[in-house]
Design a protein around this motif. Structure first.
Motif, PDB file in Angstrom:
ATOM      1  N   ASP A   1       0.869  -1.188   0.000  1.00 18.35           N
ATOM      2  CA  ASP A   1       0.000   0.000   0.000  1.00 18.35           C
ATOM      3  C   ASP A   1       0.902   1.232   0.000  1.00 18.35           C
ATOM      4  OD1 ASP A   1      -2.795   1.096   0.328  1.00 18.35           O
ATOM      5  OD2 ASP A   1      -1.781   2.068   2.010  1.00 18.35           O
ATOM      6  N   PHE A   2       0.597   2.192  -0.884  1.00 18.05           N
ATOM      7  CA  PHE A   2       1.389   3.409  -0.955  1.00 18.05           C
ATOM      8  C   PHE A   2       0.970   4.368   0.158  1.00 18.05           C
ATOM      9  CE2 PHE A   2       1.702   2.043  -5.486  1.00 18.05           C
ATOM     10  CZ  PHE A   2       3.069   1.805  -5.463  1.00 18.05           C
ATOM     11  N   VAL A   3       1.953   4.990   0.802  1.00 21.87           N
ATOM     12  CA  VAL A   3       1.716   5.875   1.943  1.00 21.87           C
ATOM     13  C   VAL A   3       1.183   7.219   1.451  1.00 21.87           C
ATOM     14  CG1 VAL A   3       2.767   7.012   3.924  1.00 21.87           C
ATOM     15  CG2 VAL A   3       3.543   4.723   3.217  1.00 21.87           C
ATOM     16  N   GLN A   4       0.116   7.708   2.098  1.00 21.83           N
ATOM     17  CA  GLN A   4      -0.502   9.013   1.804  1.00 21.83           C
ATOM     18  C   GLN A   4      -0.927   9.132   0.348  1.00 21.83           C
ATOM     19  OE1 GLN A   4       2.191  12.075   3.216  1.00 21.83           O
ATOM     20  NE2 GLN A   4       1.341  11.950   5.279  1.00 21.83           N
ATOM     21  N   PHE A   5      -1.307   8.003  -0.237  1.00 23.77           N
ATOM     22  CA  PHE A   5      -1.747   8.028  -1.634  1.00 23.77           C
ATOM     23  C   PHE A   5      -3.004   8.885  -1.801  1.00 23.77           C
ATOM     24  CE2 PHE A   5      -4.550   6.316  -4.921  1.00 23.77           C
ATOM     25  CZ  PHE A   5      -3.716   6.356  -6.036  1.00 23.77           C
ATOM     26  N   SER A   6      -3.985   8.736  -0.885  1.00 23.71           N
ATOM     27  CA  SER A   6      -5.244   9.481  -1.015  1.00 23.71           C
ATOM     28  C   SER A   6      -4.997  10.989  -0.955  1.00 23.71           C
ATOM     29  CB  SER A   6      -6.221   9.058   0.082  1.00 23.71           C
ATOM     30  OG  SER A   6      -6.532   7.695  -0.035  1.00 23.71           O
ATOM     31  N   ARG A   7      -4.084  11.424  -0.070  1.00 28.15           N
ATOM     32  CA  ARG A   7      -3.794  12.861   0.023  1.00 28.15           C
ATOM     33  C   ARG A   7      -3.169  13.368  -1.266  1.00 28.15           C
ATOM     34  NH1 ARG A   7       0.471  15.667   0.477  1.00 28.15           N
ATOM     35  NH2 ARG A   7       1.763  13.825   0.787  1.00 28.15           N
TER      36      ARG A   7
ATOM     37  N   TRP B   1      12.510   6.913  -5.234  1.00 24.27           N
ATOM     38  CA  TRP B   1      12.045   7.998  -4.357  1.00 24.27           C
ATOM     39  C   TRP B   1      12.670   9.342  -4.728  1.00 24.27           C
ATOM     40  CZ3 TRP B   1       8.268   9.292  -1.407  1.00 24.27           C
ATOM     41  CH2 TRP B   1       8.417  10.296  -0.459  1.00 24.27           C
ATOM     42  N   THR B   2      13.978   9.346  -5.114  1.00 27.42           N
ATOM     43  CA  THR B   2      14.665  10.595  -5.417  1.00 27.42           C
ATOM     44  C   THR B   2      14.762  10.860  -6.911  1.00 27.42           C
ATOM     45  OG1 THR B   2      16.780   9.411  -5.327  1.00 27.42           O
ATOM     46  CG2 THR B   2      16.007  10.473  -3.291  1.00 27.42           C
ATOM     47  N   ALA B   3      14.106  10.046  -7.727  1.00 30.48           N
ATOM     48  CA  ALA B   3      14.197  10.227  -9.172  1.00 30.48           C
ATOM     49  C   ALA B   3      13.521  11.531  -9.586  1.00 30.48           C
ATOM     50  CB  ALA B   3      13.553   9.049  -9.891  1.00 30.48           C
ATOM     51  N   THR B   4      14.121  12.210 -10.574  1.00 28.20           N
ATOM     52  CA  THR B   4      13.542  13.448 -11.110  1.00 28.20           C
ATOM     53  C   THR B   4      12.978  13.146 -12.493  1.00 28.20           C
ATOM     54  OG1 THR B   4      15.717  14.067 -11.943  1.00 28.20           O
ATOM     55  CG2 THR B   4      15.073  14.927  -9.785  1.00 28.20           C
ATOM     56  N   ASP B   5      11.702  12.912 -12.570  1.00 28.45           N
ATOM     57  CA  ASP B   5      11.033  12.615 -13.835  1.00 28.45           C
ATOM     58  C   ASP B   5       9.614  13.145 -13.747  1.00 28.45           C
ATOM     59  OD1 ASP B   5       9.712  10.786 -12.203  1.00 28.45           O
ATOM     60  OD2 ASP B   5      11.053   9.143 -12.773  1.00 28.45           O
ATOM     61  N   GLU B   6       8.759  12.739 -14.683  1.00 27.08           N
ATOM     62  CA  GLU B   6       7.389  13.235 -14.719  1.00 27.08           C
ATOM     63  C   GLU B   6       6.433  12.405 -13.886  1.00 27.08           C
ATOM     64  OE1 GLU B   6       6.280  13.405 -18.793  1.00 27.08           O
ATOM     65  OE2 GLU B   6       7.606  15.084 -19.268  1.00 27.08           O
TER      66      GLU B   6
ATOM     67  N   PHE C   1       6.172   7.588  -4.285  1.00 29.80           N
ATOM     68  CA  PHE C   1       5.551   7.319  -2.991  1.00 29.80           C
ATOM     69  C   PHE C   1       6.500   6.486  -2.129  1.00 29.80           C
ATOM     70  CE2 PHE C   1       2.635   6.852  -6.561  1.00 29.80           C
ATOM     71  CZ  PHE C   1       1.714   7.858  -6.313  1.00 29.80           C
ATOM     72  N   GLU C   2       6.151   6.391  -0.859  1.00 23.06           N
ATOM     73  CA  GLU C   2       6.714   5.360   0.001  1.00 23.06           C
ATOM     74  C   GLU C   2       5.705   4.219   0.093  1.00 23.06           C
ATOM     75  OE1 GLU C   2       9.520   6.962   3.329  1.00 23.06           O
ATOM     76  OE2 GLU C   2       7.689   8.166   3.386  1.00 23.06           O
ATOM     77  N   VAL C   3       6.189   3.042   0.450  1.00 28.32           N
ATOM     78  CA  VAL C   3       5.315   1.869   0.421  1.00 28.32           C
ATOM     79  C   VAL C   3       5.426   1.107   1.734  1.00 28.32           C
ATOM     80  CG1 VAL C   3       7.041   0.302  -0.559  1.00 28.32           C
ATOM     81  CG2 VAL C   3       4.608  -0.115  -1.003  1.00 28.32           C
ATOM     82  N   ARG C   4       4.289   0.536   2.175  1.00 26.89           N
ATOM     83  CA  ARG C   4       4.241  -0.413   3.296  1.00 26.89           C
ATOM     84  C   ARG C   4       3.953  -1.799   2.739  1.00 26.89           C
ATOM     85  NH1 ARG C   4       0.488   3.502   5.565  1.00 26.89           N
ATOM     86  NH2 ARG C   4      -1.120   2.096   4.796  1.00 26.89           N
ATOM     87  N   ILE C   5       4.542  -2.827   3.336  1.00 23.55           N
ATOM     88  CA  ILE C   5       4.302  -4.194   2.882  1.00 23.55           C
ATOM     89  C   ILE C   5       3.996  -5.062   4.103  1.00 23.55           C
ATOM     90  CG2 ILE C   5       5.288  -6.230   1.759  1.00 23.55           C
ATOM     91  CD1 ILE C   5       6.834  -4.443  -0.068  1.00 23.55           C
ATOM     92  N   GLY C   6       3.050  -5.971   3.950  1.00 19.12           N
ATOM     93  CA  GLY C   6       2.713  -6.931   4.995  1.00 19.12           C
ATOM     94  C   GLY C   6       2.606  -8.336   4.433  1.00 19.12           C
ATOM     95  N   LEU C   7       3.043  -9.357   5.206  1.00 20.63           N
ATOM     96  CA  LEU C   7       2.966 -10.751   4.786  1.00 20.63           C
ATOM     97  C   LEU C   7       2.391 -11.599   5.906  1.00 20.63           C
ATOM     98  CD1 LEU C   7       5.884  -9.563   3.511  1.00 20.63           C
ATOM     99  CD2 LEU C   7       5.896 -11.833   2.498  1.00 20.63           C
ATOM    100  N   HIS C   8       1.623 -12.607   5.519  1.00 24.20           N
ATOM    101  CA  HIS C   8       1.111 -13.595   6.475  1.00 24.20           C
ATOM    102  C   HIS C   8       0.994 -14.941   5.773  1.00 24.20           C
ATOM    103  CE1 HIS C   8      -1.055 -15.539   9.665  1.00 24.20           C
ATOM    104  NE2 HIS C   8      -2.106 -15.741   8.895  1.00 24.20           N
ATOM    105  N   THR C   9       1.271 -16.016   6.500  1.00 26.93           N
ATOM    106  CA  THR C   9       1.240 -17.374   5.960  1.00 26.93           C
ATOM    107  C   THR C   9       0.126 -18.167   6.620  1.00 26.93           C
ATOM    108  OG1 THR C   9       3.613 -17.306   5.555  1.00 26.93           O
ATOM    109  CG2 THR C   9       2.565 -19.481   5.595  1.00 26.93           C
TER     110      THR C   9
END
Length: 616
Positions: free
Chosen positions: A426-432, A504-509, A513-521
């Motif tokens: 899930d991307f952080v602060q995507f909705s904002r 994250w630091t790329a300069t393009d068009e 975002f930052e991303v969170r990841i979760g795993l469960h087995t």
């Protein structure tokens, strides 16, 4: 906010489904006025069916009687082969069953309502039925499936031009975001719904919008704004005798005064909610009112009364939300989706038989009329190319083994896998961010990242399941069980983190975002779903817990559950986070996967070092 308020908020789900397909709220006086006409029995045909629909919709005092009206409408519409009124009958039946807390029969009725609306080519009805199905999954804490059906409903209703139903669905989807504490997204949807209801001059819709916005304020601790909005909503709803949401909003008010320390006023609101719920046989609201009263009496020093209310709460809660019911709901959804695909497969098989007949006939003609050889050759080449193209498209949307089973048997059986590792991003602060940039740029950015995730998923032999908004879901160990699914999922998660970190630091068009990841087995059930195209999907508590692992992660981190940790502890260093509170699951052990920049943490007292790492 107290956990009880979150339960009260969850009960708001599905209110708007009562409005869908009608510009007016329920009115018991309408039902009373129509009763005499019904008893006379003078109406026939569609006039009779419309009378039954109005009675089923407006009867709010006696829900069992409303169900009898709906069942009579279903029987009559079935006899007349009238799919429009068949859709309406099943829809009203589902609404009343849901209000009584009978989720399994409600879902079954809504599924049949959607099918009848499709037969009638009635887009507004199809969209509202999808909304009702999404509401049931939301009540069952199945967030991915709920959002899938909400998105399907919104897309269908935007095409239909049904403003009231679209506003209702937007509000329900907003409440789903509210349930997962995505307040900015929830408010956007509530505000669009409020605008649409104001546009069509719908006072009841306005009341729901005010109540839902009040619930957002309540969850944010803004009690004055919450109290203002909710009290205004209650006044409107009491005038229309729509008591189901009134009960929930009264509990919310009780909780607000509870947090203020005004226990007497909190008790009055809770007792008022209980009285209305008992009068109109609203089981889920009876349960929540008893729970609130138990909490309040405990604080007033009345343990006997507190215990009695708590026992009653447990009895009603277990009658509404039980594990068998939730499992049957999942099975019903699988049967519904696979049954629809079975119809399409049968048509495809018949089409192939027809093609075979054509090919044989063409060869006969070739033998008799050599002058047509070139034309016939071109025709056969076209058929071959189309066959290869259709098989290629099938492999693009289904796993190879699943596609082969579908072609071989004409259907795919749902399969249970005992050990699967599910990965959510899930991307952080995507909705904002989505509200500040152009939609085209946002789509290009998400597409860039998801293409990268697809390549990583393929590299490690994981199966991509779906994307929902800015969330990405895949799994290891399906459709073919493998012993190293957890290890491969962890490797894939690390590469996804590295991809996002690098950009994250790329300069393009693009937007980054930052991303969170979760795993469960754990175990899952897998099969084919979809109404307009095939989709390979998975269900089960493992999916829900994996989603919770993602929501409890942090930007740039990979959060894993205890079961996943036990699978990969010998290969990857981890940091023990402790036991964290998870909604509807209690305390769960969680671990952060370390990366090359992180020093090994202290050893956890319950584990031992393995393969050179000090696991914590």
């Amino acid at each position: 906010m107290h956990n009880h308020l979150e339960k009260a908020r969850l009960l708001c789900l599905g209110f708007f489904v009562l409005l869908s397909g009608c510009l007016y709220a329920q009115d018991q006086q309408v039902a009373d006025s129509l009763l005499a006409q019904y008893r006379m029995g003078n109406t026939k045909g569609q006039a009779r069916m419309e009378l039954l629909r109005q009675l089923a919709f407006n009867e709010s005092r006696n829900l069992p009687q409303a169900i009898r009206y709906a069942e009579e409408l279903i029987a009559m519409a079935s006899k007349e082969n009238d799919y429009l009124y068949l859709h309406r009958g099943y829809y009203q039946l589902g609404n009343k069953k849901r209000l009584l807390g009978e989720l399994e029969p409600a879902l079954s009725a809504f599924i049949k309502s959607a099918g009848a609306a499709q037969q009638a080519r009635f887009l507004p009805g199809e969209g509202t039925a999808y909304t009702a199905i999404a509401d049931i999954f939301s009540l069952s804490n199945n967030h991915p499936n709920a959002m899938t059906y909400y998105q399907r409903a919104i897309a269908t209703l935007r095409r239909s031009g049904d403003t009231a139903s679209l506003a209702s669905t937007l509000s329900n989807a907003g409440d789903e975001y509210l349930n997962y504490q995505r307040y900015d997204s929830a408010l956007l949807l509530f505000e669009e719904a409020a605008h649409l209801f104001a546009k069509i001059n719908h006072p009841t819709g306005k009341a729901y919008s005010m109540g839902n916005i009040g619930m957002v304020y309540a969850n944010q601790g803004q009690n004055y704004q919450a109290e203002t909005q909710i009290n205004a909503a209650i006044r409107i709803l009491e005038q229309t005798e729509d008591y189901h949401p009134v009960c929930v909003y009264l509990i919310a008010m009780s909780e607000i005064y509870h947090n203020k320390g005004n226990i007497p006023t909190a008790l009055k609101y809770a007792q008022r909610s209980l009285g209305l719920a008992q009068q109109y046989q609203l089981k889920d609201q009876i349960s929540e009112a008893h729970l609130q009263l138990s909490v309040l009496y405990e604080q007033t020093g009345a343990p006997a009364q507190s215990l009695e209310h708590f026992k009653t709460h447990i009895a009603y809660r277990d009658s509404v939300n039980n594990i068998n019911s939730v499992q049957k709901i999942a099975d019903l959804r699988t049967d519904f989706e696979v049954a629809q695909k079975q119809t399409e497969v049968n048509l495809l098989r018949q089409s192939r038989r027809n093609q075979q007949i054509i090919v044989v006939s063409l060869f006969i003609i070739v033998g008799l009329l050599a002058v047509l050889m070139t034309t016939l050759y071109r025709n056969l080449s076209t058929i071959s190319r189309e066959k290869k193209r259709s098989e290629s498209l099938l492999l693009n949307i289904l796993p190879a083994d699943t596609a082969q089973e579908l072609k071989r048997n004409g259907k795919v059986e749902a399969v249970r896998f005992e050990q699967v590792t599910v990965l959510f991003t899930d991307f952080v602060q995507f909705s904002r961010l989505a509200g500040t940039i152009e939609p085209e740029q946002l789509v290009r950015s998400i597409d860039y990242y998801f293409r990268g995730f697809d390549a990583i998923t393929t590299k490690y032999g994981l199966e991509k399941i779906k994307t929902v908004g800015d969330s990405y879901m895949c799994a290891g160990g399906i459709p073919i069980a493998t012993p190293d699914h957890a290890r491969k999922a962890v490797l894939a998660a690390r590469e996804m983190i590295e991809l996002v970190r690098k950009e994250w630091t790329a300069t393009d068009e693009l937007s980054h975002f930052e991303v969170r990841i979760g795993l469960h087995t754990g175990p899952v059930v897998a099969g084919i779903v979809g109404t307009t195209k095939w989709q390979y999907d998975i269900w089960g508590d493992t999916v829900n817990i994996a989603s919770r692992m993602e929501s409890k992660s942090e930007p740039g981190k990979i959060n894993i559950s205890e079961t996943t940790y036990q699978q990969i502890r010998a290969d990857f260093p981890c940091t023990y986070r402790g036991e964290l509170e998870v909604k509807n699951r209690g305390l769960l052990k969680m671990y952060f996967l370390e990366d090359f920049t992180t020093q090994p943490a202290q050893q956890h007292p319950d584990t031992k070092a393995a393969s050179g790492y000090a696991h914590t």
